[in-house]
Design an enzyme around this catalytic site. Sequence first.
Site, PDB file in Angstrom:
ATOM      1  N   CYS A  87      -3.875  -0.693 -19.075  1.00 37.51           N
ATOM      2  CA  CYS A  87      -3.631   0.458 -17.954  1.00 37.51           C
ATOM      3  C   CYS A  87      -2.478  -0.122 -17.063  1.00 37.51           C
ATOM      4  CB  CYS A  87      -4.811   0.750 -17.126  1.00 37.51           C
ATOM      5  SG  CYS A  87      -5.758  -0.522 -16.321  1.00 37.51           S
ATOM      6  N   HIS A 130       1.073  -1.334   0.082  1.00 33.22           N
ATOM      7  CA  HIS A 130       0.121  -0.072   0.230  1.00 33.22           C
ATOM      8  C   HIS A 130       0.825   0.963  -0.029  1.00 33.22           C
ATOM      9  CE1 HIS A 130      -2.933  -2.891   2.440  1.00 33.22           C
ATOM     10  NE2 HIS A 130      -2.658  -3.316   1.088  1.00 33.22           N
TER      11      HIS A 130
HETATM   12  C1  PEP Z   1      -3.180  -4.404 -13.364  1.00 40.54           C
HETATM   13  O1  PEP Z   1      -3.434  -5.375 -12.696  1.00 40.54           O
HETATM   14  O2  PEP Z   1      -2.346  -4.055 -14.205  1.00 40.54           O
HETATM   15  C2  PEP Z   1      -3.799  -3.093 -12.678  1.00 40.54           C
HETATM   16  C3  PEP Z   1      -3.723  -1.938 -13.271  1.00 40.54           C
HETATM   17  O3  PEP Z   1      -4.554  -3.104 -11.568  1.00 40.54           O
HETATM   18  P1  PEP Z   1      -3.650  -3.274 -10.261  1.00 40.54           P
HETATM   19  O4  PEP Z   1      -2.359  -2.953 -10.574  1.00 40.54           O
HETATM   20  O5  PEP Z   1      -4.354  -2.135  -9.312  1.00 40.54           O
HETATM   21  O6  PEP Z   1      -4.021  -4.502  -9.768  1.00 40.54           O
END
Ligand code: PEP
Length: 745
Positions: free
Chosen positions: A675, A362
Amino acid sequence: MAERFETESRKLLGRLRDAMAGDDPGQARLDKITHLIANSIGCEVCSIYLFRDEETLELCATEGLNPDSVHQTRMRLGEGLVGRVARSRQVVNTADAPSARGFRYMPETGEEVFSSFLGVPVQRLGESMGVLVVQSKQAREFSADEVYALEVVAMVLAEMAELGAFVGEGAAMGARHSQPVMLRGTVAQEGVAEGHIWLHEPRVVVTNPIADDPHRELERLTEAVEELRVGVDKMLTLAADKEQAQVLEAYRMFANSKGWMRRMQEDISNGLSAEAAVEKEQSLARARMGQATDSYLRERLSDLDDLSNRLLRILTGQGADTGAEMPADPILVARNIGPAELLDYGRNLRGIILEAGSVGSHAAIVARALAIPLIVHAERATLEALNGDHVMVDGEQGIVHLRPDDTVVTAFRDKMAMQAAAVERYASIRDKAAETLCGSVISLHMNAGLMADLPSLEGSGAEGVGLFRTELQFLVRNQMPKRSELSALYARVLDAAGGKPVIFRTLDIGSDKVLPYMKPNDEPNPALGWRAIRVGLDKPGVMRMQLQALIRAANGRPLTVMFPFVAQYEEYTLARAEVDKAMEREARLGHVLPETLKVGAMLETPSLAFSPQKFFEEVGFLSIGGNDLKQFFFAADRENERVRRRYDTLNVSFLSFIERIVERCNQTDTPLSFCGEDAGRPVEALCFAAIGLRSLSMRPASIGPVKSLLRRSNLDEVRKVIADARHRGDMSVRPAIMDYLRDQG
Ligand code: PEP
Ligand code: MG
C-alpha cells in the site's frame, strides 16, 4: 548633525514624492530621482541598478556616469561592488573604491575617476530588487547619517518599484507582476491544473511610503503597536498550554521591545510613513534571517517577521479579509499551510503551490487525499504571484507557469486534453478486472484518509479501501477527537463504502506526524523514534478508544483493522490482545460485535520480514508500507529531498526483498498486499505483480493507469525480463523493463 540630517532626509523624501506625483514615464522618474539624490547628498554620481533577471543587474538611471551606459552596463549578481551589495544585501561604504574587494572597472561608465562609493540594497521585505549607489571624487567614507538617509530612500524606491512606478516607455524596468514567470518546485501530489491565483496571505501593499506629517505617523505607529500588544496579550490568555504560552511570551517581549519601536520612530522622523518604517525594519530582519546560522536567532527573527506582518495589517487595514473575491478556479499560493486550513478550502481548490512544505507534510497528505495537485519548494511563489493571476500547474514536472504566454498556454492545454482522454480511456475499463494477458488477476484498492475520499471508490473502480489512514482526523483538530465523533465518522466511511472492504489503519503518529495537542518529544531521529504502534502500546488509552470506536462503527458489519509499523512479532500479539479485550468489553457493554473481524499488520521495517514462521501463521494479513519500508531498507529518509529519490524502487535488491516477503506469505497462506505510493506507479505495480503480489492499494487516480498497463501485460514475460536483469547484475531492473515495454509498444 543627526537633526540636520533628519530634516535633510525628510526634505529629500518630500522632493522625491513631488517628482513621483507627475505622470512622467518610468524612465523620466528614475532620471529625476538620481538627479535629486546626487544634489541632496552633494555627490557627483547617483545611480540606480535594478535586476533584469534573477542573476543580472542593469544600470537603469544615472546622474554623473556616462548617460550612454544606461541600459547597457550590466553585471552579474556578486560581480563588482554593486553586485556585492546585491548579493550580500549589505551596505558597502568605502573611500577608496578601486582598492575595495570586488571592484570591477566598467570602462563605458567612466567611473574610474570616482574614489568614494556608497551602495545600499534596494529591497522590499527581504526581496532584493536592485542597488542604489552614490559616488564622489573626493576620497571620504560616508557618515552613518548619510548611509541611513540613502537606506530610507532605497526603501521608498523599492515601494515605488513594487507599485509599478518605473514601468513604461523607455522600459526602465519590466512591469513587475506582469511578465510570465516559471517557477520550479517539487511534486507532492501529481496532476495538472489551470486556474487563477488565490493568495493565502495577500501581500500588504503600501501606497504611501513617504510621510506627509511625521507627527501623525508617529501617532499611528503608537496606536497600531498598542493594538498589536493587546492582541498578543489576548492570545496569551487563550494559550492552550505552557509551551504555547512560552512561545507567546517571547512574542510579547518583541511587541514590547523598545529598540524595535525606537528604530521605527527614527525612520518616521526621517520621512517614512508608519507602514514604510515597519517594512524597513522587517526587511533588515529578513536579510539577517537569511544569514543567521543559529536556529534560535532565526526563530526569534521569524517571530519579529510575523509581528511585523500583523502590524502592517493593522496599519493598512488589509487583513485576511481584503475584500478580494476568490476566483472560481482558485490555485492557492502560500509560504506554508496547515492541514486544517487546507481542509477549510477543501475541494474548491484546483491546485496548491507552497514555498515551503514537504512531500510528507500534513498539508501534502490532505492535498493527496483531496487529489489536488501540489507543488512544494516553489521558491519566490508568494513574491511573484498576485491575486487573480492566470497560472498553470504542471504537477508532473513540478513546474508552475505564472502568467503564461500563449505558446505555453497552448502546449499546456494540449497536455491537459491528453490526460482527459486517458481518463476517459480508463473509465472504459473501470468495471473490468485487472487481469493480465497470462490470466493473473490483481486486486486493486485505494488509499484514503478523509470522508472526502470515499466518492472515488465508485469512480476509480477500486475494489475497496486498502488503507484508511486514521491519523488525519487526529491531525486536523486542536484537541483529541472524542470516541463518539470517531465512531460516527468510521460508520459513515463504512456506509459510503457500501459493503466494499475497508482496512482501517490505527493511529500512525510520531515521526513527521505530530499531534498539535500532544506534547512534542524532542527525539534525535523521529523517523526511528517513538511512533505508530510504539506509542499505541506504551500509551494504550488512545488505541483502546480508537478500537472501541471502530467496533461500534462496524455495528454488526465486517471490520478490518491493521496496525502500523510493527517491527517484531510481540508488538503484533500485544496489539491483537488489545483488540480482543476491546471486543470483550464491547460485548459486556451490550454493543453489537462485528460480523467478522480481521486484524493485520503493516510490514514497514525489514525486521518483520524475518520474523518467525509462527507470526506469519498468526497474523490475519500483511500490508507492505513501501514508503517506510523503502526508507529503512536503503537507510534513506523519505522526507529528505537529497536522498529521497536516490535509490530506485526497482533496484534489484529491493525487489528481491519484496519477493522474499511474497514467498514467506505464500508458504503460510498469509494474505499480502502493498500500500505504499509505489503501488500507484504503473511500471512499479507491474513488477510487483510479476514477483507475485496479488493485491495493491494506491491513490484512486492511479487505479486506471495501473489497471490499463496490467491488462496489456504478460507477467511471465515480465518475470523473465526481471530474471535476466538480475542475472546480468543490473543495479535496477528499470532500464530493462522500459526497453521491454517500448518493444511492446
Ligand atoms: C507507507 O509507509 O508506505 C504507508 C503506506 O504509510 P504512510 O505513508 O502513511 O507512512
Ligand atoms: Mg508508513
